[in-house]
Design an enzyme around this catalytic site. Sequence first.
Site, PDB file in Angstrom:
ATOM      1  N   LYS A   1       0.394  -1.168  -0.144  1.00  0.00           N
ATOM      2  CA  LYS A   1       0.159   0.352  -0.649  1.00  0.00           C
ATOM      3  C   LYS A   1       0.738   1.103   0.119  1.00  0.00           C
ATOM      4  O   LYS A   1       1.314   2.394   0.995  1.00  0.00           O
ATOM      5  CB  LYS A   1      -1.009   0.146   1.073  1.00  0.00           C
ATOM      6  CG  LYS A   1      -2.104   0.937   1.052  1.00  0.00           C
ATOM      7  CD  LYS A   1      -3.316   0.601   1.650  1.00  0.00           C
ATOM      8  CE  LYS A   1      -4.492   1.255   1.802  1.00  0.00           C
ATOM      9  NZ  LYS A   1      -4.863   1.290   0.853  1.00  0.00           N
TER      10      LYS A   1
ATOM     11  N   GLU B   1      -8.701  -5.763  -8.972  1.00  0.00           N
ATOM     12  CA  GLU B   1      -9.892  -5.211  -7.742  1.00  0.00           C
ATOM     13  C   GLU B   1     -10.555  -3.991  -8.299  1.00  0.00           C
ATOM     14  O   GLU B   1      -9.744  -3.205  -9.302  1.00  0.00           O
ATOM     15  CB  GLU B   1      -9.079  -4.603  -6.869  1.00  0.00           C
ATOM     16  CG  GLU B   1      -8.220  -3.797  -6.490  1.00  0.00           C
ATOM     17  CD  GLU B   1      -6.268  -4.009  -5.537  1.00  0.00           C
ATOM     18  OE1 GLU B   1      -7.613  -3.619  -3.945  1.00  0.00           O
ATOM     19  OE2 GLU B   1      -6.252  -3.694  -5.683  1.00  0.00           O
TER      20      GLU B   1
HETATM   21  N1  PLP Z   1      -7.954  -2.240  -2.781  1.00  0.00           N
HETATM   22  C1  PLP Z   1      -7.096  -0.716  -3.189  1.00  0.00           C
HETATM   23  C2  PLP Z   1      -6.236  -0.882  -3.792  1.00  0.00           C
HETATM   24  C3  PLP Z   1      -7.714   0.002  -2.061  1.00  0.00           C
HETATM   25  O1  PLP Z   1      -6.338   1.230  -1.948  1.00  0.00           O
HETATM   26  C4  PLP Z   1      -8.332  -0.532  -0.883  1.00  0.00           C
HETATM   27  C5  PLP Z   1      -8.135   0.177   0.749  1.00  0.00           C
HETATM   28  O2  PLP Z   1      -7.447   0.470   1.650  1.00  0.00           O
HETATM   29  C6  PLP Z   1      -8.522  -1.846  -1.105  1.00  0.00           C
HETATM   30  C7  PLP Z   1      -8.712  -2.571  -1.970  1.00  0.00           C
HETATM   31  C8  PLP Z   1      -8.730  -2.232   0.392  1.00  0.00           C
HETATM   32  O3  PLP Z   1      -8.605  -3.035   0.947  1.00  0.00           O
HETATM   33  P1  PLP Z   1      -9.396  -2.724   2.957  1.00  0.00           P
HETATM   34  O4  PLP Z   1     -10.417  -3.433   3.032  1.00  0.00           O
HETATM   35  O5  PLP Z   1      -8.130  -3.086   3.907  1.00  0.00           O
HETATM   36  O6  PLP Z   1      -9.786  -1.233   3.175  1.00  0.00           O
END
Ligand code: PLP
Length: 286
Positions: free
Chosen positions: A149, A182
């Site tokens: 991230k 995603e």
């Molecule tokens: N995919 C991306 C690219 C994201 O930035 C996020 C957000 O955090 C998610 C998926 C969802 O992840 P989470 O459920 O841990 O927030």
Amino acid sequence: LLIYCNGEYVHKSKASVSVFDHGFLYGDGVFEGIRAYNGRVFKLKEHLDRLYDSAKAIALDIPMSKEEMSEAVLETLRKNDLRDAYIRPLVTRGVGDLGLDPRKCPKPGVFIIAQYWGAMYGDLYETGLTGVTVSVRRNAADALSPNIKSLNYLNNILAKIEANAKGGDEAIFFDSNGYLSEGSGDNIFIIKNGKVYTPPTINNLKGITRATAIELLEEMNIPISVENLGMFDLYTADEIFVTGTAAEAAPLVKVDGRAIGNGKPGPVTKKMIKAFEVITQNTGTP
Ligand code: PLP
């Protein structure tokens, strides 16, 4: 609003970062997005574990322990009297020179921003979002794995721009092999003939809401399979929902102009939205 900046809590008008910080110059850093509901932080440990893993993957040493980070997150909420909030911890490579060599950045920057946050998509939890598949590809697993991230979200921003241009609420990524990946800020689940499917996390973020959703489906005895999916599976789904810290669980009722199922949020999606609301309102770190 008080922002945590390298160990101090400073007013938002004074919270600033050097133009020589490599987080600014190069997107060299990592971040998290965390929610607090009802005065409790949801899945705090999981988010901090992922923050430290993201940092490790880019060889960035966070200059404080997970316990200290956890305390700083909670203190940022307390100082701002926030009970329902979105929390954004960031760790940058720190201040260096104009070259990109991280060895010139002796001290990583640590920041925590928290602000009030309610339902991100408003009425769309009832009526459903529209999705747009985008031409920009999500990386499959390589050095720049989507599991990291990182502060470099250009890929996701380009996807969002494409979705905006086509009038959709959320972008849907595929990877360069054509596998479903995603959304621009959330993971994706499809439902077909009573069974739920979601892609493995090799080509998407290991979403914490995704993991929660899988647990909730198992508790509800709804079959869930983690497997590679393609555009056909997306278009022909009976239901689709996306999951994310900001978005929570949200229905997707149209993709590239095609109605998903009958074009309304379906029964499995509705159960998920309800179950997610219950778990977020009733668990977390006080
Ligand atoms: N995919 C991306 C690219 C994201 O930035 C996020 C957000 O955090 C998610 C998926 C969802 O992840 P989470 O459920 O841990 O927030």
